[in-house]
Scaffold this motif. Structure first.
Motif, PDB file in Angstrom:
ATOM      1  N   ILE A  96      30.796 144.912-109.927  1.00  0.00           N
ATOM      2  CA  ILE A  96      31.903 143.988-109.673  1.00  0.00           C
ATOM      3  C   ILE A  96      33.191 144.491-110.335  1.00  0.00           C
ATOM      4  CG2 ILE A  96      32.782 141.660-110.136  1.00  0.00           C
ATOM      5  CD1 ILE A  96      29.911 140.645-109.805  1.00  0.00           C
ATOM      6  N   SER A  97      33.081 145.060-111.541  1.00  0.00           N
ATOM      7  CA  SER A  97      34.264 145.450-112.314  1.00  0.00           C
ATOM      8  C   SER A  97      34.890 146.765-111.867  1.00  0.00           C
ATOM      9  CB  SER A  97      33.894 145.559-113.801  1.00  0.00           C
ATOM     10  OG  SER A  97      33.467 144.324-114.305  1.00  0.00           O
ATOM     11  N   CYS A 135      30.979 138.451-114.956  1.00  0.00           N
ATOM     12  CA  CYS A 135      31.279 139.685-114.225  1.00  0.00           C
ATOM     13  C   CYS A 135      32.588 139.594-113.438  1.00  0.00           C
ATOM     14  CB  CYS A 135      30.125 140.001-113.264  1.00  0.00           C
ATOM     15  SG  CYS A 135      28.542 140.297-114.072  1.00  0.00           S
ATOM     16  N   VAL A 136      32.892 138.410-112.933  1.00  0.00           N
ATOM     17  CA  VAL A 136      34.076 138.225-112.085  1.00  0.00           C
ATOM     18  C   VAL A 136      35.339 138.015-112.922  1.00  0.00           C
ATOM     19  CG1 VAL A 136      35.116 136.681-110.370  1.00  0.00           C
ATOM     20  CG2 VAL A 136      32.710 137.319-110.176  1.00  0.00           C
ATOM     21  N   VAL A 194      39.490 139.223-111.853  1.00  0.00           N
ATOM     22  CA  VAL A 194      40.428 138.176-111.434  1.00  0.00           C
ATOM     23  C   VAL A 194      41.677 138.200-112.315  1.00  0.00           C
ATOM     24  CG1 VAL A 194      40.787 135.671-111.289  1.00  0.00           C
ATOM     25  CG2 VAL A 194      38.664 136.686-110.425  1.00  0.00           C
TER      26      VAL A 194
END
Length: 463
Positions: free
Chosen positions: A377-378, A432-433, A437
């Motif tokens: 995700i990153s 993770c998000v 963001v």
């Protein structure tokens, strides 16, 4: 006759060959050669961070891994505050080096040292006094608390050594020398790995041994760095007469250092709060975060190197009134990071699982799978982060400290929102998000600030 001619030469011709004037020549080439030692140094830094984690996991098990991991965000806060303060102080040295002002440069070195000493005393005392409440605030699990406290106490006692090493490295980088700090970091990294193995293995000192290894290796590097500067860099030596400056000078230097430290601290305070929400999820997720974050930080290393390089490049050229070169330097730095990002993506989606097993020493599939999810995700979201880090540091080098500080505040607010409201509901997925963001939000903010300051990217004589 020759002596008279030497006196009449411009100051720049007398500079040590180990310094780099970044106000002339190709910005891309200068940034590449300046950033490369920093990049290699950061890779080594990550390597011995990985060694700490891997050796703890392999020699002591998942519990020890969680004990070190539970304090990771707090340790990063301390080191980044030290890095930010000293880099901010050193920007004055860099600016006067670019302006070819020897007198003001020595005064800047003098007060960089004095302010760093004062900051060290305050930081060490404060963190040692409040170390247990801080771990309680981080929601460190009861079965992890004693080991985490033992590890953290040694790390905090070593803050003076961390600050000394960071200041020496910052001063050398301010005059364009990024190679010498790399040499000391190589030595420190190798020594740290050896001591890690001895203290956690044959000497059976547990996680406390890992902290002692880190502090010892940094301390020896700080001593060697001081010897090197005193012996080989007259540009960085000062006397009692250099203490005579205006209060405005001291305040401006302190504010510049504080703003860079706050930029790091505010970001890391958000990370500390986020770490607390991770700790509340339990040891499995702490271990997963340790593995995933350690490997992610390896992929983030160009950000530190290129950000620091951009600050030095911008500061020297700003001092020399060659502002148009700063924009070219920013584009060059972003391009370099883009090449590395492609390699990071390939690694993440091919061999990252195997690397996580090696890093953590864990056979728990939940640990490995969650660490891999964090990476997947990153890492794809590195591009906005790359622009953010490079532009933010360049603005600091150009005396714009408020916009980068506000940008870091946005990051902290984003992490607090995730930690308080989203992680308890959505679990580790929200962890993770979180950073991707906040990177996008802060990228938009810093680009807006750059648009406002666009006139500063033109040479004064062309305005």
């Amino acid at each position: 006759m020759n002596a008279a001619l030497d006196i009449d030469k411009p100051e720049k011709t007398k500079r040590s060959k180990r310094t780099t004037d970044m106000t002339t020549g190709s910005p891309a080439k200068l940034l590449f050669y300046f950033a490369m030692p920093l990049f290699i140094g950061n890779i080594l830094q990550q390597f011995y961070n990985l060694a700490d984690t891997s050796l703890a996991g392999h020699l002591l098990g998942d519990t020890a891994l969680a004990q070190i991991g539970a304090t990771a965000a707090l340790y990063s806060l301390i080191t980044n505050v030290a890095f930010g303060l000293n880099n901010g102080f050193a920007l004055f040295v860099s600016r006067n080096f670019g302006a070819d002002n020897k007198i003001e440069m020595k005064r800047s070195v003098c007060w960089a040292v004095l302010l760093s000493v004062i900051s060290t005393i305050l930081l060490t005392t404060s963190f040692l006094v409040f170390r247990r409440p801080l771990l309680t605030l981080l929601q460190v699990p009861a079965d992890t608390m004693d080991g985490a406290l033992s590890y953290l106490t040694v790390i905090l006692a070593g803050i003076p050594l961390t600050m000394a090493y960071n200041l020496e490295s910052s001063l050398l980088r301010s005059i364009g020398n990024s190679v010498t700090p790399l040499i000391f970091l190589v030595f420190s990294s190798v020594l740290n790995v050896i001591l890690d193995y001895l203290f956690m293995g044959p000497f059976s000192m547990g996680v406390r041994g890992a902290a002692i290894a880190t502090v010892t290796s940094q301390g020896i590097s700080a001593i060697l760095g001081l010897f090197c500067i005193l012996r080989g860099y007259p540009e960085l030596r000062f006397g009692k007469q250099d203490m005579k400056v205006s209060i405005h000078f001291v305040f401006e230097m302190f504010w510049t250092g504080l703003s860079m430290a706050l930029m790091s601290a505010i970001y890391n305070i958000g990370s500390v709060i986020l770490q607390g929400s991770i700790n509340a999820l339990g040891n499995v997720y702490i271990a997963a975060q340790v593995g995933g974050r350690r490997l992610a930080e390896f992929f983030y290393t160009p950000g530190i190197a290129l950000g620091t390089s951009a600050a030095t490049f911008a500061s020297q050229n700003y001092g020399a009134h060659k502002n148009s070169r700063i924009k070219k330097g920013i584009f060059a730095a972003i391009t370099m990071y883009g090449v590395w990002w492609v390699l990071a993506m390939i690694c993440t989606f091919t061999i990252a699982r195997s690397i996580l097993v090696l890093i953590t020493g864990s056979s728990d599939n939940t640990v490995i799978s969650n660490g891999l999810m964090y990476l997947k995700i990153s890492i794809p979201m590195i591009p906005p982060m790359a622009v953010l880090v490079i532009v933010r540091n360049a603005l600091q080098g150009m005396c714009h400290s408020v916009a980068p500080l506000l940008c870091s505040a946005l990051e902290m607010i984003g992490k607090i929102i995730f930690a308080v409201f989203l992680v308890p509901v959505y679990g580790y997925v929200a962890v993770c998000v979180c950073e991707p963001v906040t990177w996008v939000v802060c990228f938009l903010f810093i680009m807006g600030a750059t648009l406002i300051f666009r006139a500063d990217f033109r040479d004064p004589d062309k305005l």
